[in-house]
Scaffold this active site. Structure first.
Site, PDB file in Angstrom:
ATOM      1  N   GLN A 115     -36.519  55.395  33.863  1.00 54.65           N
ATOM      2  CA  GLN A 115     -35.858  55.370  32.647  1.00 54.65           C
ATOM      3  C   GLN A 115     -34.406  55.332  32.611  1.00 54.65           C
ATOM      4  O   GLN A 115     -33.993  54.833  31.771  1.00 54.65           O
ATOM      5  CB  GLN A 115     -36.473  57.082  31.978  1.00 54.65           C
ATOM      6  CG  GLN A 115     -37.869  57.289  32.370  1.00 54.65           C
ATOM      7  CD  GLN A 115     -38.941  56.747  31.388  1.00 54.65           C
ATOM      8  OE1 GLN A 115     -38.631  55.760  30.868  1.00 54.65           O
ATOM      9  NE2 GLN A 115     -40.016  57.530  31.460  1.00 54.65           N
ATOM     10  N   ASP A 209     -39.634  47.800  28.161  1.00 51.60           N
ATOM     11  CA  ASP A 209     -40.333  48.549  28.803  1.00 51.60           C
ATOM     12  C   ASP A 209     -41.915  48.400  29.069  1.00 51.60           C
ATOM     13  O   ASP A 209     -42.603  49.130  28.327  1.00 51.60           O
ATOM     14  CB  ASP A 209     -39.934  49.853  28.579  1.00 51.60           C
ATOM     15  CG  ASP A 209     -40.585  51.148  29.546  1.00 51.60           C
ATOM     16  OD1 ASP A 209     -41.023  50.726  30.359  1.00 51.60           O
ATOM     17  OD2 ASP A 209     -40.683  52.272  28.883  1.00 51.60           O
ATOM     18  N   SER A 210     -42.148  47.413  29.539  1.00 54.35           N
ATOM     19  CA  SER A 210     -43.493  46.874  29.384  1.00 54.35           C
ATOM     20  C   SER A 210     -44.231  47.233  30.899  1.00 54.35           C
ATOM     21  O   SER A 210     -43.837  47.807  31.797  1.00 54.35           O
ATOM     22  CB  SER A 210     -43.425  45.288  29.721  1.00 54.35           C
ATOM     23  OG  SER A 210     -43.074  44.646  30.735  1.00 54.35           O
ATOM     24  N   SER A 211     -45.646  47.185  30.748  1.00 54.03           N
ATOM     25  CA  SER A 211     -46.623  47.350  32.097  1.00 54.03           C
ATOM     26  C   SER A 211     -46.533  45.807  32.540  1.00 54.03           C
ATOM     27  O   SER A 211     -45.735  45.035  32.323  1.00 54.03           O
ATOM     28  CB  SER A 211     -47.747  47.885  31.671  1.00 54.03           C
ATOM     29  OG  SER A 211     -48.322  47.129  30.371  1.00 54.03           O
TER      30      SER A 211
END
Lengths: 344, 344
Positions: A115, A209-211
């Site tokens: 983060q 902020d992706s998977s």
């Protein structure tokens, strides 16, 4: 409290968490007789891993032949949204763990690394960021970090899966605290569509902020998406996207770098950091800027004022500092060779 | 070929490798019904991990509640030396893997990171290293890297377990190639005793490539050992020791830093790097120098001449470069706080 607008289709309410103990074969998602099979569905989406009794194991065609396992104390939530399987469990030594489609998204013990780095690498590279867009990141951890920059006036977030937001608010209050910021507006919907509708030059920074690129986040690794990001940024604006592991995914990274090089006419850089519970223990980021005032990502120009009420309330940074910012851009020889070749 | 002297007790010959396929419950070391129990013996030495059928899982009280697993294609060797359990298996995606007492020591896929960093961090920090001592490191990978420095005239290695040397020569020829260097002398014996007998000021650099401080390597993390190292080094000589993970072992690292600070009157530094198959995905190093010509570890002073016959034959470095050397000393906030406090 932040305003909430719904632009996509989601009407799933949070399911009652299952609080039963994991004690062998009874809890289906985190137990099983063998982890031999990789439970992929036809479209390549990894299913919930089967595992050793009492442990959760992360198995995926994205990292064949290896698996990281965490000992499970208790399953706290299992649900199926319109987009993915969502699970939360209490681990023995990594705190609570959020899992999407069988892949660990965050643990309370090491979420700080991801983060803080995905947020402060871009925001500390430009002076006085004011308008920030987060794509994905429904858990709220990136929002929490964006808020630390006192120059920021507006934080939009577009998350496709409302269940992720709700689950984070219920089980990860120290992550979802990011939503408790009046500057934040949550948009539930498709990030690709959201970005297309953004007026040109709106944002100073976009954080993706992706998977992984298998499943709902697939489009977030493709060229049309990067084009929309570039359009949404002001001249000299910056983007930071999750960009996989140099140990596992150099072929994906090569493509991302080549795509970004075509689209972002400022600078294009790859950085990386350690996250123990991510496959291979590292995660990378693409950091690019649009044509305009030049951005030297390797040397941060703004710092976080630790004396604001916001930062005092949230406590000191656990991971990020200016030295590790610069260090994140230094690559091992095998990765540097490939990335430098594509970046030219 | 290097001379070999035997100063310790070892008469175990290499056992015939077991070439049977791993196919469920038949292969005892890498299969089993559950990994629930941590098979520690009374003295805390982790035993061979029990695992999911067909996979090897690394379980240890050194990293409770988590385990990294590799899919096994074939067990190539299993033996019990005077000191530890030794196993080699062919993994599905990480090449061959060397395991000691249930803990992964190296895989063909990622050994470059550890071997190159533990070697070139110290040797590139001093001009023209000539005499180098390696403690542990029986696989030969560190020797291979030490040999890249053309100024080096003498390489002594003291490894306690001859079985590790023999197994490496048989199964890891690209690692054990380090022994094929006329500058190398192998001493089989106890590193602690070996160092005590070294005349004061003998070496320019000592590299301690040890396993974890539970088991045969325990003494290599204690103050008397560091005192022997300091004694064996010339003024302004350097040592690099394996120093665990900032994510898992800050309490151990704190003690090591405090000990080193008392003993090494030059500089004391902590560096780290990524190794996917080590617990938490990272491994650290203590880099210290003795009183004398000052050593600035963060800025390398010598580089590897890639045009020597030696380096041409071994191919280019895969991991190390001067940028990643400097970056390795940049620590995340949580680790910097603890280490800086102890280092003062």
């Amino acid at each position: 409290m932040a305003e909430e607008t719904v632009t996509g289709s989601t009407d799933l309410s949070l399911k009652r968490p299952r609080e039963e103990e994991v004690n062998g074969a009874s809890a289906t998602a985190v137990t099983g007789e063998a982890m031999e099979t990789e439970n992929s569905t036809d479209n390549g989406t990894p299913g919930i891993s089967s595992v050793i009794p009492g442990w959760f194991s992360e198995i995926s065609p994205m990292w064949p032949g290896e698996a990281h396992s965490l000992k499970v104390e208790k399953i706290l939530f299992q649900g199926k949204s319109d987009y993915q399987d969502v699970m939360v469990f209490q681990s023995a030594t990594y705190g609570k763990v959020l899992v999407l489609d069988g892949v660990i998204q965050l643990t309370e013990r090491d979420e700080c690394a991801y983060q803080e780095m995905i947020t402060h690498l871009p925001l500390s590279s430009i002076p006085n960021p004011k308008k920030v867009l987060v794509i994905g990141g429904g858990d709220g951890g990136v929002l929490r970090e964006v808020g630390r920059h006192s120059s920021v006036e507006q934080i939009d977030i577009c998350e496709i899966d409302k269940m992720v937001v709700d689950v984070s608010k219920q089980f990860f209050p120290e992550v979802a605290i990011g939503y408790e910021d009046p500057r934040v507006t949550l948009h539930i919907g498709d990030g690709v569509a959201f970005l297309k509708a953004v007026p040109k030059g709106t944002y100073d920074a976009v954080i993706v902020d992706s998977s992984d690129p298998i499943g709902p986040a697939q489009e977030l690794f493709e060229k049309p998406f990067f084009q929309s990001v570039a359009n949404a940024l002001r001249p000299g604006g910056v983007v930071c996207t999750q960009a996989e592991s140099i140990w596992l995914h150099m072929h994906i990274i090569e493509d991302i770098v080549a795509n970004c090089r075509q689209i972002f006419k400022g600078s294009v850089n790859y950085a990386w950091t350690t996250v123990p519970t991510y496959p291979s223990g590292v995660i990378g980021f693409m950091l690019c800027s649009t044509e305009g005032p030049s951005v030297d990502f390797k040397n941060p120009v703004s710092s976080i004022d630790t004396n604001t009420d916001y930062n005092k309330a949230r406590g000191p940074l656990k991971f990020y500092n200016p030295e590790i910012h610069t260090a994140a851009f230094c690559l091992p020889a095998f990765a540097k060779k490939v990335i430098d070749a594509k970046a030219k």
